[in-house]
Motif scaffolding. Structure first.
Motif, PDB file in Angstrom:
ATOM      1  N   ASP A 183      60.203 136.497 -17.702  1.00 17.02           N
ATOM      2  CA  ASP A 183      59.720 135.949 -19.035  1.00 17.02           C
ATOM      3  C   ASP A 183      60.287 134.698 -19.384  1.00 17.02           C
ATOM      4  OD1 ASP A 183      57.799 137.822 -18.905  1.00 17.02           O
ATOM      5  OD2 ASP A 183      58.608 139.036 -20.238  1.00 17.02           O
ATOM      6  N   ALA A 184      61.580 134.551 -19.023  1.00 14.43           N
ATOM      7  CA  ALA A 184      62.369 133.621 -19.371  1.00 14.43           C
ATOM      8  C   ALA A 184      62.172 132.238 -18.565  1.00 14.43           C
ATOM      9  CB  ALA A 184      63.893 133.610 -19.647  1.00 14.43           C
ATOM     10  N   CYS A 185      61.865 132.312 -17.276  1.00 11.56           N
ATOM     11  CA  CYS A 185      61.663 131.221 -16.347  1.00 11.56           C
ATOM     12  C   CYS A 185      60.436 130.368 -16.891  1.00 11.56           C
ATOM     13  CB  CYS A 185      60.982 131.704 -14.965  1.00 11.56           C
ATOM     14  SG  CYS A 185      62.416 132.672 -14.194  1.00 11.56           S
ATOM     15  N   ASP A 186      60.560 128.949 -16.640  1.00 13.03           N
ATOM     16  CA  ASP A 186      59.360 127.991 -16.882  1.00 13.03           C
ATOM     17  C   ASP A 186      58.360 128.259 -16.066  1.00 13.03           C
ATOM     18  OD1 ASP A 186      61.211 126.136 -18.463  1.00 13.03           O
ATOM     19  OD2 ASP A 186      62.406 126.578 -16.738  1.00 13.03           O
ATOM     20  N   LEU A 187      58.392 128.666 -14.895  1.00  9.03           N
ATOM     21  CA  LEU A 187      57.245 128.902 -13.911  1.00  9.03           C
ATOM     22  C   LEU A 187      57.314 130.177 -13.332  1.00  9.03           C
ATOM     23  CD1 LEU A 187      54.755 127.781 -12.505  1.00  9.03           C
ATOM     24  CD2 LEU A 187      56.539 126.561 -11.113  1.00  9.03           C
ATOM     25  N   GLU A 188      56.437 131.064 -13.206  1.00 13.79           N
ATOM     26  CA  GLU A 188      56.224 132.321 -12.468  1.00 13.79           C
ATOM     27  C   GLU A 188      55.263 131.876 -11.089  1.00 13.79           C
ATOM     28  OE1 GLU A 188      54.625 136.956 -12.596  1.00 13.79           O
ATOM     29  OE2 GLU A 188      55.454 135.949 -14.479  1.00 13.79           O
ATOM     30  N   THR A 189      55.396 132.122 -10.135  1.00  8.51           N
ATOM     31  CA  THR A 189      54.826 132.211  -8.545  1.00  8.51           C
ATOM     32  C   THR A 189      54.604 133.256  -8.123  1.00  8.51           C
ATOM     33  OG1 THR A 189      55.385 129.619  -8.648  1.00  8.51           O
ATOM     34  CG2 THR A 189      54.473 130.995  -6.721  1.00  8.51           C
ATOM     35  N   VAL A 190      53.438 133.918  -7.903  1.00 11.00           N
ATOM     36  CA  VAL A 190      53.195 135.017  -7.194  1.00 11.00           C
ATOM     37  C   VAL A 190      52.762 134.715  -5.830  1.00 11.00           C
ATOM     38  CG1 VAL A 190      51.927 137.162  -7.179  1.00 11.00           C
ATOM     39  CG2 VAL A 190      52.799 136.434  -9.301  1.00 11.00           C
ATOM     40  N   VAL A 191      53.507 134.906  -4.801  1.00 11.17           N
ATOM     41  CA  VAL A 191      53.279 134.419  -3.578  1.00 11.17           C
ATOM     42  C   VAL A 191      51.928 135.075  -3.071  1.00 11.17           C
ATOM     43  CG1 VAL A 191      53.999 134.063  -1.236  1.00 11.17           C
ATOM     44  CG2 VAL A 191      55.585 133.672  -3.236  1.00 11.17           C
ATOM     45  N   GLN A 192      51.815 136.375  -2.978  1.00 14.54           N
ATOM     46  CA  GLN A 192      50.502 137.004  -2.671  1.00 14.54           C
ATOM     47  C   GLN A 192      50.272 138.081  -3.535  1.00 14.54           C
ATOM     48  OE1 GLN A 192      51.948 138.013   1.377  1.00 14.54           O
ATOM     49  NE2 GLN A 192      51.634 139.899   0.899  1.00 14.54           N
ATOM     50  N   GLN A 193      48.860 138.560  -3.808  1.00 19.11           N
ATOM     51  CA  GLN A 193      48.284 139.444  -4.714  1.00 19.11           C
ATOM     52  C   GLN A 193      49.077 140.941  -4.236  1.00 19.11           C
ATOM     53  OE1 GLN A 193      47.437 139.214  -7.928  1.00 19.11           O
ATOM     54  NE2 GLN A 193      48.240 137.014  -7.481  1.00 19.11           N
ATOM     55  N   ARG A 194      49.071 141.291  -3.129  1.00 17.62           N
ATOM     56  CA  ARG A 194      49.229 142.601  -2.643  1.00 17.62           C
ATOM     57  C   ARG A 194      50.516 142.808  -1.559  1.00 17.62           C
ATOM     58  NH1 ARG A 194      43.654 145.788  -2.283  1.00 17.62           N
ATOM     59  NH2 ARG A 194      42.933 144.769  -4.074  1.00 17.62           N
ATOM     60  N   TYR A 195      51.148 143.900  -1.745  1.00 15.11           N
ATOM     61  CA  TYR A 195      52.326 144.067  -0.873  1.00 15.11           C
ATOM     62  C   TYR A 195      51.964 144.311   0.504  1.00 15.11           C
ATOM     63  CZ  TYR A 195      56.333 146.199   1.457  1.00 15.11           C
ATOM     64  OH  TYR A 195      57.350 146.541   2.271  1.00 15.11           O
ATOM     65  N   ASP A 196      52.544 143.702   1.344  1.00 14.00           N
ATOM     66  CA  ASP A 196      52.660 143.904   2.790  1.00 14.00           C
ATOM     67  C   ASP A 196      54.073 143.810   3.479  1.00 14.00           C
ATOM     68  OD1 ASP A 196      52.901 141.329   3.920  1.00 14.00           O
ATOM     69  OD2 ASP A 196      50.823 141.157   3.818  1.00 14.00           O
ATOM     70  N   ARG A 197      54.271 144.395   4.586  1.00 17.82           N
ATOM     71  CA  ARG A 197      55.553 144.118   5.099  1.00 17.82           C
ATOM     72  C   ARG A 197      56.181 142.904   5.137  1.00 17.82           C
ATOM     73  NH1 ARG A 197      55.124 146.566  11.289  1.00 17.82           N
ATOM     74  NH2 ARG A 197      56.773 144.984  11.462  1.00 17.82           N
ATOM     75  N   TRP A 198      55.326 141.737   5.105  1.00 17.40           N
ATOM     76  CA  TRP A 198      55.761 140.352   5.383  1.00 17.40           C
ATOM     77  C   TRP A 198      55.887 139.369   4.110  1.00 17.40           C
ATOM     78  CZ3 TRP A 198      57.872 140.564   9.821  1.00 17.40           C
ATOM     79  CH2 TRP A 198      57.184 141.342  10.875  1.00 17.40           C
ATOM     80  N   CYS A 199      55.502 140.181   2.966  1.00 13.03           N
ATOM     81  CA  CYS A 199      55.575 139.244   1.847  1.00 13.03           C
ATOM     82  C   CYS A 199      56.835 138.827   1.248  1.00 13.03           C
ATOM     83  CB  CYS A 199      54.928 140.208   0.500  1.00 13.03           C
ATOM     84  SG  CYS A 199      55.538 141.657  -0.105  1.00 13.03           S
ATOM     85  N   MET A 200      57.892 139.546   1.621  1.00 12.96           N
ATOM     86  CA  MET A 200      59.257 138.978   1.173  1.00 12.96           C
ATOM     87  C   MET A 200      59.569 137.734   2.096  1.00 12.96           C
ATOM     88  SD  MET A 200      59.949 141.217  -1.039  1.00 12.96           S
ATOM     89  CE  MET A 200      59.685 143.046  -1.358  1.00 12.96           C
ATOM     90  N   LEU A 201      59.283 137.883   3.323  1.00 11.43           N
ATOM     91  CA  LEU A 201      59.635 136.538   4.172  1.00 11.43           C
ATOM     92  C   LEU A 201      58.783 135.551   3.885  1.00 11.43           C
ATOM     93  CD1 LEU A 201      59.790 138.647   7.450  1.00 11.43           C
ATOM     94  CD2 LEU A 201      61.657 137.991   5.811  1.00 11.43           C
ATOM     95  N   ARG A 202      57.166 135.736   3.149  1.00  7.84           N
ATOM     96  CA  ARG A 202      56.411 134.522   3.031  1.00  7.84           C
ATOM     97  C   ARG A 202      57.039 133.827   1.625  1.00  7.84           C
ATOM     98  NH1 ARG A 202      52.291 138.625   4.239  1.00  7.84           N
ATOM     99  NH2 ARG A 202      51.411 138.004   6.229  1.00  7.84           N
ATOM    100  N   ARG A 203      57.436 134.855   0.578  1.00  8.69           N
ATOM    101  CA  ARG A 203      58.151 134.481  -0.681  1.00  8.69           C
ATOM    102  C   ARG A 203      59.456 133.366  -0.104  1.00  8.69           C
ATOM    103  NH1 ARG A 203      61.805 138.120  -3.081  1.00  8.69           N
ATOM    104  NH2 ARG A 203      62.548 138.181  -0.980  1.00  8.69           N
ATOM    105  N   ASP A 204      60.299 133.763   1.079  1.00 10.17           N
ATOM    106  CA  ASP A 204      61.353 133.138   1.295  1.00 10.17           C
ATOM    107  C   ASP A 204      60.867 131.823   2.028  1.00 10.17           C
ATOM    108  OD1 ASP A 204      62.721 135.239   0.574  1.00 10.17           O
ATOM    109  OD2 ASP A 204      63.031 136.090   2.490  1.00 10.17           O
ATOM    110  N   ARG A 205      60.000 131.830   2.820  1.00 10.62           N
ATOM    111  CA  ARG A 205      59.247 130.653   3.098  1.00 10.62           C
ATOM    112  C   ARG A 205      58.835 129.641   2.266  1.00 10.62           C
ATOM    113  NH1 ARG A 205      57.372 134.020   7.496  1.00 10.62           N
ATOM    114  NH2 ARG A 205      55.224 133.890   6.586  1.00 10.62           N
ATOM    115  N   TYR A 206      58.111 130.077   1.075  1.00  8.89           N
ATOM    116  CA  TYR A 206      57.600 129.456   0.096  1.00  8.89           C
ATOM    117  C   TYR A 206      58.694 128.600  -0.587  1.00  8.89           C
ATOM    118  CZ  TYR A 206      56.414 128.437  -4.634  1.00  8.89           C
ATOM    119  OH  TYR A 206      56.183 127.838  -5.907  1.00  8.89           O
ATOM    120  N   MET A 207      60.022 129.331  -0.902  1.00  8.40           N
ATOM    121  CA  MET A 207      61.014 128.748  -1.575  1.00  8.40           C
ATOM    122  C   MET A 207      61.712 127.843  -0.771  1.00  8.40           C
ATOM    123  SD  MET A 207      63.091 131.993  -3.748  1.00  8.40           S
ATOM    124  CE  MET A 207      63.483 132.611  -1.913  1.00  8.40           C
TER     125      MET A 207
END
Length: 179
Positions: A106-130
């Motif tokens: 809530d304190a962040c200036d921007l919240e980015t949701v990388v994908q809408q549903r959990y799957d086993r690769w979502c953390m890695l997609r988040r890491d690549r996004y960053m």
């Protein structure tokens, strides 16, 4: 909000189960690591970094986000982004860490949701996004396999500057790697 990759740093690091102090943030080593994160963020700010991205996981990601928010309170032009792999990231966490996660996000200036549903690769997609949006990666890494190692390998492939903090020696300055 237009973001300049050259002014952006993201973070990767271990969760509590890989840290020598676990969940005990009163441990002096944890305090030393938090001080090290603050020191490195100050250095990045002096070099022109203004946008900081956290993956919002328990442990070092939240330490980093809190340090970036503290930097924002002291220094002009700093923005903090919470990169959430999916909306349910903290759903199964205990109540106190879940509340902390929500307060930081809530304190962040921007919240980015990388994908809408959990799957086993979502953390890695988040890491690549960053990494894809950053010139530098600050990491707390002890050399063990896992998500932090994956993110660092990806950052090396992308030729990002890497700053490594060792959780076993948190009082030491980060080792800088330029690929």
């Amino acid at each position: 909000m237009a973001l300049d990759i050259g002014q952006t740093c993201c973070f990767t690091g271990h969760r509590p189960d890989k840290l020598p102090w676990g969940l005990n943030e009163n441990d002096p080593r944890c305090a030393a690591l938090k001080a090290g994160l603050a020191r490195e963020l100050e250095g990045l700010y002096r070099r022109g970094c203004r946008h900081f991205i956290s993956g919002m996981a328990m442990g070092c990601d939240l330490y980093f986000a809190e340090a970036a928010l503290a930097l924002r309170a002291r220094c002009p032009g700093v923005t903090v982004e919470g990169a959430v792999p999916c909306p349910t990231q903290a759903q199964k966490w205990p109540e106190a860490p879940r509340r902390r996660w929500r307060a930081v996000l809530d304190a962040c200036d921007l919240e980015t949701v990388v994908q809408q549903r959990y799957d086993r690769w979502c953390m890695l997609r988040r890491d690549r996004y960053m990494v894809d949006r950053s010139a530098a990666v600050l990491a707390v890494f002890d050399g063990t396999p896992g998500g932090t190692q994956y993110t660092l390998n990806y950052a090396m492939d992308k030729k990002r500057e890497i700053l490594l903090l060792d959780p076993a020696r948190p009082d030491r300055e980060a080792v800088r790697l330029t690929i």
